[in-house]
Design an enzyme around this catalytic site. Structure first.
Site, PDB file in Angstrom:
ATOM      1  N   LYS A  13       0.837  -1.216   0.000  1.00 30.24           N
ATOM      2  CA  LYS A  13       0.000   0.000   0.000  1.00 30.24           C
ATOM      3  C   LYS A  13       0.870   1.265   0.000  1.00 30.24           C
ATOM      4  O   LYS A  13       0.571   2.212  -0.707  1.00 30.24           O
ATOM      5  CB  LYS A  13      -0.909   0.056   1.240  1.00 30.24           C
ATOM      6  N   ARG A  88      -8.959   1.284   8.951  1.00 30.30           N
ATOM      7  CA  ARG A  88      -8.568  -0.093   9.257  1.00 30.30           C
ATOM      8  C   ARG A  88      -9.661  -0.809  10.040  1.00 30.30           C
ATOM      9  O   ARG A  88      -9.489  -1.980  10.389  1.00 30.30           O
ATOM     10  CB  ARG A  88      -7.277  -0.091  10.072  1.00 30.30           C
ATOM     11  N   ARG A 127      11.924  -6.675   4.682  1.00 31.88           N
ATOM     12  CA  ARG A 127      11.830  -5.208   4.713  1.00 31.88           C
ATOM     13  C   ARG A 127      12.879  -4.613   5.642  1.00 31.88           C
ATOM     14  O   ARG A 127      13.193  -5.166   6.696  1.00 31.88           O
ATOM     15  CB  ARG A 127      10.436  -4.791   5.218  1.00 31.88           C
ATOM     16  N   ARG A 160      12.126  -3.228  11.323  1.00 32.79           N
ATOM     17  CA  ARG A 160      11.268  -2.569  12.310  1.00 32.79           C
ATOM     18  C   ARG A 160      10.645  -3.605  13.239  1.00 32.79           C
ATOM     19  O   ARG A 160      10.324  -4.708  12.810  1.00 32.79           O
ATOM     20  CB  ARG A 160      10.119  -1.839  11.583  1.00 32.79           C
ATOM     21  N   ARG A 171      -0.195  -9.191  13.305  1.00 32.37           N
ATOM     22  CA  ARG A 171      -0.815  -8.148  12.478  1.00 32.37           C
ATOM     23  C   ARG A 171      -1.739  -8.756  11.424  1.00 32.37           C
ATOM     24  O   ARG A 171      -2.776  -8.190  11.103  1.00 32.37           O
ATOM     25  CB  ARG A 171       0.274  -7.299  11.794  1.00 32.37           C
TER      26      ARG A 171
HETATM   27  P1  AMP Z   1       1.431   0.795   8.792  1.00 32.05           P
HETATM   28  O1  AMP Z   1       2.715   1.494   8.578  1.00 32.05           O
HETATM   29  O2  AMP Z   1       0.280   1.376   7.987  1.00 32.05           O
HETATM   30  O3  AMP Z   1       1.506  -0.695   8.606  1.00 32.05           O
HETATM   31  O4  AMP Z   1       1.008   1.046  10.324  1.00 32.05           O
HETATM   32  C1  AMP Z   1       1.827   0.629  11.384  1.00 32.05           C
HETATM   33  C2  AMP Z   1       0.992   0.429  12.637  1.00 32.05           C
HETATM   34  O5  AMP Z   1       0.362   1.672  13.006  1.00 32.05           O
HETATM   35  C3  AMP Z   1      -0.159  -0.563  12.514  1.00 32.05           C
HETATM   36  O6  AMP Z   1       0.263  -1.897  12.679  1.00 32.05           O
HETATM   37  C4  AMP Z   1      -1.087  -0.099  13.622  1.00 32.05           C
HETATM   38  O7  AMP Z   1      -0.613  -0.510  14.887  1.00 32.05           O
HETATM   39  C5  AMP Z   1      -0.930   1.416  13.552  1.00 32.05           C
HETATM   40  N1  AMP Z   1      -1.946   1.993  12.646  1.00 32.05           N
HETATM   41  C6  AMP Z   1      -1.740   2.568  11.426  1.00 32.05           C
HETATM   42  N2  AMP Z   1      -2.892   2.982  10.891  1.00 32.05           N
HETATM   43  C7  AMP Z   1      -3.870   2.660  11.783  1.00 32.05           C
HETATM   44  C8  AMP Z   1      -5.279   2.797  11.811  1.00 32.05           C
HETATM   45  N3  AMP Z   1      -5.946   3.342  10.779  1.00 32.05           N
HETATM   46  N4  AMP Z   1      -5.943   2.350  12.901  1.00 32.05           N
HETATM   47  C9  AMP Z   1      -5.298   1.816  13.939  1.00 32.05           C
HETATM   48  N5  AMP Z   1      -3.980   1.617  13.978  1.00 32.05           N
HETATM   49  C10 AMP Z   1      -3.256   2.034  12.914  1.00 32.05           C
END
Ligand code: AMP
Length: 216
Positions: A13, A88, A127, A160, A171
């Site tokens: 994404k 999400r 990654r 990370r 996740r």
């Molecule tokens: P990402 O980089 O988009 O994979 O986001 C990393 C982490 O941030 C996720 O695993 C969640 O813990 C948190 N996160 C990001 N976006 C959201 C969202 N819309 N709602 C809740 N948690 C989020």
């Protein structure tokens, strides 16, 4: 154009959102990036969010919804945006739709990048991220010029915490339970477009542009 990106963690994404943002000249808004920036600068939001992110859990809706609705008020969002990692959960999608409806606006398209779980696990273990400037790499598909060093700022690259195998599995479970229902949510609204996320980056991008250009 207002675009929502859907797909499991690691589906690509972020990469596609950046390309879409460049193509349509609309901001790329990533809730994950906003949380990471807050963690780095030690804000209250960052301290709260870190507790959840490090465990592979979603940050609670009340924090996340307030954050995104505030971000969408900024001037640069006036011609649209690509939302990466938001919504999400169903309540997040409903809050977004309700906020947009007050301005007679709506999300035009939700793009689902479809990738099976076994691909995701393989991908995420490769990654690497720069915690200093936020650049991301992959040991096989997007390697840095010098192994383990960020091309942009020269800092050391790391896996990370949220890309570690045990966190990835968590996740993916959270994704299946809380985020996957959004595919049906947008399908029912006639806004869902699905692309095959196992294909190459450029092929997927071309496909996304074909699916969205009539909406521009
Ligand atoms: P990402 O980089 O988009 O994979 O986001 C990393 C982490 O941030 C996720 O695993 C969640 O813990 C948190 N996160 C990001 N976006 C959201 C969202 N819309 N709602 C809740 N948690 C989020």
């Amino acid at each position: 154009m207002k675009i929502v990106m859907l797909g499991a963690p690691g589906a690509g994404k972020g990469t596609q959102s950046k390309k879409i943002s460049g193509h349509y000249k609309i901001p790329h808004i990533s809730t994950g990036d906003i949380f990471r920036a807050n963690i780095k600068s030690g804000t209250d939001l960052g301290i709260k969010a870190k507790e959840y992110i490090d465990k592979g859990l979603l940050v609670p809706d009340d924090l996340t919804i307030a954050l995104i609705l505030e971000r969408l008020q900024h001037e640069d969002c006036s011609k649209g945006y690509v939302l990466d990692g938001y919504p999400r959960t169903i309540p997040q999608a409903e809050s977004l739709d309700a906020a947009l409806a007050t301005k007679y606006e709506e999300i035009e398209v939700a793009i689902n990048i479809d990738v099976p779980n076994d691909h995701i696990i393989k991908r995420m273990s490769g990654r690497r991220a720069c915690l200093n400037c936020g650049a991301t790499y992959h040991v096989v598909t997007i390697p840095p010029k010098i192994d383990g060093i960020c091309d942009v700022c020269g800092s050391k690259l790391v896996l990370r915490d949220d890309d570690k195998p045990e966190t990835v599995e968590k996740r993916l479970k959270v994704y299946a339970q809380q985020t996957e229902p959004l595919i049906e949510y947008y399908r029912q609204k006639g806004k869902l477009k699905t692309v095959d996320g196992t294909k190459g980056m450029d092929y997927i991008f071309k496909n996304i542009i074909e699916l969205t250009m009539s909406l521009d």
